[in-house]
Design a protein around this motif. Sequence first.
Motif, PDB file in Angstrom:
ATOM      1  N   VAL A  88     -46.398  15.441  80.654  1.00 36.71           N
ATOM      2  CA  VAL A  88     -47.072  15.414  79.242  1.00 36.71           C
ATOM      3  C   VAL A  88     -48.419  14.975  79.283  1.00 36.71           C
ATOM      4  N   HIS A  89     -49.308  15.933  79.369  1.00 33.70           N
ATOM      5  CA  HIS A  89     -50.784  15.465  79.547  1.00 33.70           C
ATOM      6  C   HIS A  89     -51.461  15.301  78.339  1.00 33.70           C
ATOM      7  N   GLY A  90     -51.231  15.947  77.220  1.00 35.30           N
ATOM      8  CA  GLY A  90     -51.917  15.772  75.974  1.00 35.30           C
ATOM      9  C   GLY A  90     -51.291  14.452  75.144  1.00 35.30           C
ATOM     10  N   THR A  91     -52.185  14.236  74.289  1.00 29.77           N
ATOM     11  CA  THR A  91     -51.952  13.239  73.094  1.00 29.77           C
ATOM     12  C   THR A  91     -51.130  13.773  72.220  1.00 29.77           C
ATOM     13  N   PRO A  92     -49.933  13.216  71.711  1.00 35.39           N
ATOM     14  CA  PRO A  92     -49.083  13.663  70.572  1.00 35.39           C
ATOM     15  C   PRO A  92     -49.962  13.411  69.299  1.00 35.39           C
ATOM     16  N   ALA A  93     -49.653  14.363  68.466  1.00 31.84           N
ATOM     17  CA  ALA A  93     -50.270  14.500  67.067  1.00 31.84           C
ATOM     18  C   ALA A  93     -49.334  13.987  65.962  1.00 31.84           C
ATOM     19  N   ILE A  94     -49.724  13.230  64.836  1.00 32.38           N
ATOM     20  CA  ILE A  94     -48.904  12.776  63.950  1.00 32.38           C
ATOM     21  C   ILE A  94     -49.024  13.607  62.625  1.00 32.38           C
ATOM     22  N   VAL A  95     -48.006  14.150  62.238  1.00 33.62           N
ATOM     23  CA  VAL A  95     -47.965  14.834  60.840  1.00 33.62           C
ATOM     24  C   VAL A  95     -46.886  14.272  60.097  1.00 33.62           C
ATOM     25  N   GLY A  96     -47.194  13.492  59.140  1.00 31.18           N
ATOM     26  CA  GLY A  96     -46.049  12.812  57.929  1.00 31.18           C
ATOM     27  C   GLY A  96     -44.951  12.209  58.924  1.00 31.18           C
ATOM     28  N   ASP A  97     -43.882  12.432  59.125  1.00 31.30           N
ATOM     29  CA  ASP A  97     -42.692  11.810  59.440  1.00 31.30           C
ATOM     30  C   ASP A  97     -42.348  12.555  60.978  1.00 31.30           C
ATOM     31  N   SER A  98     -43.214  13.333  61.561  1.00 30.88           N
ATOM     32  CA  SER A  98     -43.086  13.958  62.586  1.00 30.88           C
ATOM     33  C   SER A  98     -44.236  13.799  63.699  1.00 30.88           C
ATOM     34  N   VAL A  99     -43.807  13.908  65.093  1.00 31.01           N
ATOM     35  CA  VAL A  99     -44.633  13.845  66.091  1.00 31.01           C
ATOM     36  C   VAL A  99     -44.882  15.222  66.770  1.00 31.01           C
ATOM     37  N   ILE A 100     -46.018  15.815  67.040  1.00 27.10           N
ATOM     38  CA  ILE A 100     -46.024  16.818  67.853  1.00 27.10           C
ATOM     39  C   ILE A 100     -46.559  16.876  69.197  1.00 27.10           C
ATOM     40  N   VAL A 101     -45.971  17.594  70.054  1.00 28.32           N
ATOM     41  CA  VAL A 101     -46.625  17.249  71.627  1.00 28.32           C
ATOM     42  C   VAL A 101     -46.358  18.451  72.176  1.00 28.32           C
TER      43      VAL A 101
END
Length: 382
Positions: A192-205
Amino acid sequence: MKRLIDRIGFVWYRQVNLISLFILIQTLFFVVLPGFSDWPSFRGNPQLTGVATSELPEELALLWTFRAEDIIESTAAVVDGTVYFGALDSYLYAVDAQTGELEWTFQAGGQIKASPSVQEGVLYFGDGEGVFHAVSIETRQPLWQFRTEGEIISSANFSGERLLFGSYDGFLYCLNWRDGTLVWKFETEGYVHGTPAIVGDSVIVTGCDSYLRVLAIADGTQTHQIPLGAYVGASAACLGNYVYVGTYGTEVLGIDVQTGEIQWRYRHPKRRFPFFASAAVTDERVIIGGRDKMVHALAPETGELQWTYTAKSRIESSAVIVGTRAFVGTTRGNFIALDVATGEPVWEFATGSAIVASPSVAGGNVYIGTEDGILYCFGEKR
């Protein structure tokens, strides 16, 4: 009677001055401070859009430089007048944002490629030994550490009491950001190289397992697993229901996270090279640099090409949009500003060393580090 009149006059004078002072403070707060917006983390906000809220002057001048002891790949965080960034000498540097003077350093156990994140007076970042650090800005001392089994290049993102980041051990971690206790971890099928994104109640990786995953922040339950067709080193940029990311499969993808469907794919008709940089996203454009030595501007809803700019070397630095300009660095060492509507270059500075870090914009200045260990600050000529 004269004393009473004098007393009334004094009270009136004092009230007028207090009102004037209050108006002055309000003016400073509402007029000056917005120009000094912070850049607290990689890409500037939890959705990783790479869009600055601080403005920059039309004419940029070099204000100062600061030399670290090794390569700078870390994108700076800028908060409350201090610039924070890591270097491959294992040090986290804190530098005065206006003067470039060193304020303090913190030594980690390994190289720092990750971009630091700042939350409520605490610096958060990982190192090459797999240790994630929380360091108090006030005391400059560690508050806690959390050890993973792989190098950490991913930066931290936040949601409520939760802190999320990825590791080269293949896990996405969710910690309590106050004390570093593990809330949950999710195992992917690659780095997991990238930074996770936050959208509402979810994390996107996204990661090197070639999937985009959507997880519930509450408990780490996976709600979507979307095959991307190639592994990904970039972080996903999120706007509305859409996620935008470039892949090593020479494509840029527009993905609807509600449906889990890839809505469009963009691939340059002739130049087929990987995308390592993350996208900068507004309602009008997706701007992303590639290893094809080009910057591409795409329509967010369709992926239709709007323009390209050809540089003289690969682009691994993630673009940042500031008003009508997009700023990006190249591995040839050129720091460039492009008109976001046309792609025409409007400003350029030759650093003389490769740029892998991404720009940070705060306080009317833009900051970027280079592989010869120099952090540059550009702003209005003094």
